[in-house]
Design an enzyme around this catalytic site. Structure first.
Site, PDB file in Angstrom:
ATOM      1  N   LYS A   1      -0.658  -1.678   4.433  1.00 35.07           N
ATOM      2  CA  LYS A   1      -1.483  -0.562   5.318  1.00 35.07           C
ATOM      3  C   LYS A   1      -2.833  -1.010   5.867  1.00 35.07           C
ATOM      4  O   LYS A   1      -3.502  -1.804   5.159  1.00 35.07           O
ATOM      5  CB  LYS A   1      -1.682   0.494   4.130  1.00 35.07           C
TER       6      LYS A   1
ATOM      7  N   ARG B   1      -7.583  12.529   8.364  1.00 35.03           N
ATOM      8  CA  ARG B   1      -8.848  12.744   7.551  1.00 35.03           C
ATOM      9  C   ARG B   1      -9.625  14.051   8.170  1.00 35.03           C
ATOM     10  O   ARG B   1     -10.114  14.989   7.049  1.00 35.03           O
ATOM     11  CB  ARG B   1     -10.010  11.525   7.622  1.00 35.03           C
TER      12      ARG B   1
ATOM     13  N   LYS C   1     -12.855   1.431   4.777  1.00 39.20           N
ATOM     14  CA  LYS C   1     -11.730   1.022   3.769  1.00 39.20           C
ATOM     15  C   LYS C   1     -11.439  -0.379   3.922  1.00 39.20           C
ATOM     16  O   LYS C   1     -10.425  -0.806   3.253  1.00 39.20           O
ATOM     17  CB  LYS C   1     -10.580   2.151   3.963  1.00 39.20           C
TER      18      LYS C   1
ATOM     19  N   GLU D   1       1.778  -9.270   0.988  1.00 38.41           N
ATOM     20  CA  GLU D   1       1.569  -7.995   0.255  1.00 38.41           C
ATOM     21  C   GLU D   1       3.056  -7.436   0.106  1.00 38.41           C
ATOM     22  O   GLU D   1       3.394  -6.701  -0.758  1.00 38.41           O
ATOM     23  CB  GLU D   1       0.844  -6.825   1.304  1.00 38.41           C
TER      24      GLU D   1
ATOM     25  N   LYS E   1       2.085   0.393   7.795  1.00 38.17           N
ATOM     26  CA  LYS E   1       1.487   1.720   8.424  1.00 38.17           C
ATOM     27  C   LYS E   1       0.108   1.210   9.254  1.00 38.17           C
ATOM     28  O   LYS E   1      -0.457   0.306   8.103  1.00 38.17           O
ATOM     29  CB  LYS E   1       1.154   2.706   7.260  1.00 38.17           C
TER      30      LYS E   1
ATOM     31  N   SER F   1      -0.911   9.733  12.012  1.00 30.76           N
ATOM     32  CA  SER F   1      -1.466  11.281  12.761  1.00 30.76           C
ATOM     33  C   SER F   1      -2.232  10.823  14.192  1.00 30.76           C
ATOM     34  O   SER F   1      -1.989  11.446  15.261  1.00 30.76           O
ATOM     35  CB  SER F   1      -2.753  11.642  11.945  1.00 30.76           C
TER      36      SER F   1
ATOM     37  N   TYR G   1       5.153  13.204  12.100  1.00 30.48           N
ATOM     38  CA  TYR G   1       4.596  14.578  12.240  1.00 30.48           C
ATOM     39  C   TYR G   1       5.570  15.398  13.086  1.00 30.48           C
ATOM     40  O   TYR G   1       5.506  16.486  13.369  1.00 30.48           O
ATOM     41  CB  TYR G   1       3.066  14.692  12.510  1.00 30.48           C
TER      42      TYR G   1
END
Ligand code: PBG
Length: 328
Positions: free
Chosen positions: A198, A208, A220, A236, A251, A277, A316
Site C-alpha cells: 500500500k 478521506r 502517512k 512486503e 493499492k 477513490s 467503486y
C-alpha cells in the site's frame, strides 16, 4: 514478399476474438467498497465520488442485496464515525456495539452468502487521523502498540461476521499478529486479505473526504510505501505471505500495475487490486465533461488489473461494471 505472421488473422471477427481472448472479466471478480453511517433511510452523496454515497445500515443492506443479485460476491465496508466518538486510542474501533460491528452483523444476517470484507486500521476512529497510535510527544506512529489494537478490532469484526479481514494499516508484523489472535480464539475460518503493498498516495483524497479521516498532522509516509519502489513491495508481499495472508492486495491500482505483475510472478497466492477513490473520481470527472466515454474507459481500466495478474478488484465501479458485463 512472404508474410506468414499475420496477427490480424486472430482478430478478424468477434467470434475469433472471443476464442483467443487471454483474460476474462465478470461481475464475480468484483468487490464493492461501501460506506456506512449512523441513522435511518439516510443516503449522503460524496461530492468527490459521483454516484457513491454514505448509507445508513438499512440502505446499506439494500445496496448489498442489489450487488449480490448482480453477481458481485463480496462487499468491503468502511465506517464514517462521528467526530465525538473519535479519540487518540481509537477505542470505538473495537466497541462491539459500535456502528461498524452492527453493520457487519446486520448485513451478515440479511445476506448470509454475501462475503463481507472489513477494514482493519485505526484512521476512521482516530482523532489523529492516522492508521496507527501516535506518540503524543514525538508524533511517531507506534508500531507494536498499534498491533494490540488491530488484534482487538480483528476479533470483534470476525465475531460480528466478517469473512475477510483487510488490514490496511501497514504496520510491520500485523498479519502474523492478527492471525495468531484469531487462531487462539479458534476463528480459523476468518480469512486475511493483506494490503501487502500500500503506497502513500494522493489518489486516496476522495476516500478521506468520504470518511473525514485525513491525518490531522503530517502524512502517512513512515508506514505507507514510497511510490518510487517496487522491490520493497515484493519484500512486503513475502512477509505477509509468510505470516499467513490468504490474499495479497496492491493499492492503488492503476498507477501500480507493474507492482501487481511483479508480485504475481512471485507468489502462488490469489491477488487483489484496489482501484481507489481518486482513480474512480478521475474517470467520472472526465466523463462528466464529455472528454471520455466513461463506460468504456471503466471496463478497459478494470480489465487492465486482470491482465496484470490480479484475480479480483476492489472498485467503486462494481455495480455499474457488473450491470454492463452481465448484459454482454
Ligand atoms: C485507510 C484506508 C484508506 C483507503 C482505504 N483504507 C486511505 C488511507 O490510507 O489514507 C483508501 C481507499 C480509496 O482511496 O479508495 N486505512
Amino acid at each position: 514478399m512472404l508474410n506468414i505472421s499475420r496477427p490480424r488473422r486472430n482478430r478478424k471477427t468477434p467470434a475469433i476474438r472471443n476464442l483467443i481472448r487471454e483474460t476474462s472479466l465478470t461481475s464475480h471478480d468484483l468487490i464493492a467498497p461501501l460506506f456506512v453511517i449512523e441513522g435511518k433511510n439516510l443516503r449522503e452523496p460524496i461530492h468527490s465520488m459521483p454516484g457513491i454515497s454514505r448509507l445508513s445500515i438499512d440502505l446499506l443492506i439494500q445496496e448489498c442485496r442489489e450487488l449480490q443479485a448482480l453477481g458481485v460476491p463480496c462487499v468491503s465496508l468502511f465506517p464514517a464515525i462521528e467526530e465525538k466518538l473519535k479519540d487518540a486510542r481509537a477505542t470505538e474501533a473495537y466497541n462491539p456495539q459500535g456502528l461498524y460491528q452492527r453493520a457487519i452483523r446486520e448485513v451478515k444476517s440479511a445476506l448470509p452468502e454475501l462475503l463481507i470484507m472489513t477494514d482493519v486500521a485505526l484512521d476512521p476512529y482516530s482523532s489523529e487521523g492516522h492508521d496507527g497510535l501516535v506518540d503524543p510527544k514525538s508524533g511517531e506512529i507506534l508500531n507494536d502498540a498499534t498491533l494490540e489494537v488491530l488484534a482487538k478490532m480483528s476479533l470483534v469484526q470476525a465475531k460480528s461476521g466478517s469473512d475477510i479481514l483487510g488490514p490496511s494499516d501497514m504496520m510491520d508484523g500485523r498479519i502474523g499478529f492478527i492471525r495468531d489472535a484469531l487462531d487462539e480464539e479458534n476463528l480459523v475460518n476468518t480469512s486475511i486479505m493483506s494490503y501487502a503493498a500500500k503506497y502513500a498516495s494522493a489518489f486516496y483524497g476522495p476516500f478521506r473526504d468520504a470518511l473525514g479521516s485525513a491525518p490531522k498532522k503530517g502524512d502517512k509516509k513512515t508506514y505507507q510505501m514510497d511510490y518510487a519502489n517496487v522491490r520493497e513491495a515484493l519484500r512486503e508481499a513475502y512477509l505477509d505471505e509468510s505470516e499467513g495472508a490468504d490474499i495479497l492486495m496492491v493499492k492503488p491500482g492503476l498507477p501500480y500495475l507493474d507492482v501487481i505483475k511483479t508480485i504475481r510472478d512471485n507468489t502462488t497466492l490469489p491477488m487483489a487490486a484496489y482501484n481507489v477513490s481518486g482513480e474512480y473520481a478521475m474517470v467520472k470527472a472526465a466523463a462528466e465533461k464529455g472528454w471520455i466515454d466513461g463506460d468504456k474507459v471503466m471496463i478497459e481500466m478494470l480489465w487492465s488489473f486482470k491482465r496484470a495478474g490480479s484475480d479480483m478488484i476492489l472498485t467503486y465501479f462494481a455495480k455499474e461494471a457488473a450491470r454492463l458485463l452481465n448484459n454482454h
